[in-house]
Design an enzyme around this catalytic site. Structure first.
Site, mmCIF file in Angstrom:
data_model
loop_
_atom_site.group_PDB
_atom_site.id
_atom_site.type_symbol
_atom_site.label_atom_id
_atom_site.label_comp_id
_atom_site.label_asym_id
_atom_site.label_seq_id
_atom_site.Cartn_x
_atom_site.Cartn_y
_atom_site.Cartn_z
ATOM 1 C CB ILE A 1 34.677 -11.317 4.457
ATOM 2 C CG1 ILE A 1 34.872 -12.470 3.462
ATOM 3 C CG2 ILE A 1 33.655 -10.329 3.950
ATOM 4 C CD1 ILE A 1 33.600 -13.291 3.203
ATOM 5 C CB SER A 2 39.853 -10.536 1.800
ATOM 6 O OG SER A 2 40.749 -10.384 2.866
#
Length: 213
Positions: free
Chosen positions: A63-64
């Site tokens: 997840i960025s």
């Protein structure tokens, strides 16, 4: 799936940090404040969910970090009912941000494990993209084109030609370009054949994989 006042407070703090880092689009910051990022992560990461950091989500993906999500979202200059193509649904967090900003989101994910998880999670949170699909992001979604904007959430060595073709004139394509390190790149389509290119510095993403299904 608890979302508490404490979580809301942490989201407000995160939005304030992102504003200090240069995120000025109020729609982006409001979306960050609304979305329970901790529910997109493994529960073991819950205490860290509102730090400005990336985390693993399975299938070799991440997840960025919130700043990256906010930065890409801001570049798109989203208006209500804009039709957006997202390449790389991943955890669904970026999808949720786009949805909260009023976009009609069409998203493609090539990792079946993530596609299945996200397809279940997003509706539970009241987030309803127009279209979620399992497939090769390099090909885009020609049957749903053209798009007001296209966002790629994985590092790509080149800009896939099909994505350029699926962008409306005046539309924006935001993509991290490069092998090991990526340069955040934006193309603005000027006409049928011409694109204006802008670069925004170095970021790090997992690679965009092709033809692996």
């Amino acid at each position: 799936m608890k979302d508490t006042a404490k979580h809301q407070g942490l989201r407000n703090q995160l939005a304030a940090i992102l504003a200090q880092k240069g995120i000025t689009d109020k729609n982006v910051l409001e979306a960050i404040k609304k979305i329970p990022r901790h529910l997109f992560l493994n529960s073991s990461f819950e205490d860290y969910a509102y730090q400005d950091k990336a985390f693993p989500i399975g299938a070799g993906q991440t997840i960025s970090q919130p700043y990256t999500v906010a930065f890409q979202s801001q570049l798109l200059e989203i208006q209500k009912d804009h039709k957006i193509l997202e390449i790389g649904t991943g955890s669904g967090y970026q999808t949720a941000v786009l949805f909260m900003m009023g976009a009609k989101v069409y998203s493609v994910e090539r990792q079946n494990e993530l596609f299945k998880t996200t397809s279940v999670l997003l509706p539970k949170l009241g987030i309803r993209p127009k279209h979620l699909s399992f497939g090769d992001g390099y090909k885009g979604l020609p049957n749903h084109a053209p798009f007001d904007s296209i966002i790629v959430t994985a590092g790509a060595p080149i800009i896939p030609k099909p994505l350029m073709a699926q962008l409306k004139i005046g539309g924006r394509l935001v993509i991290p370009l490069g092998e090991e390190h990526q340069i955040m790149t934006m193309l603005i389509r000027k006409n049928e054949t011409q694109f204006e290119k802008h670069e925004f510095g170095e970021f790090r993403f997992v690679p965009l994989l092709e033809n692996k299904n």
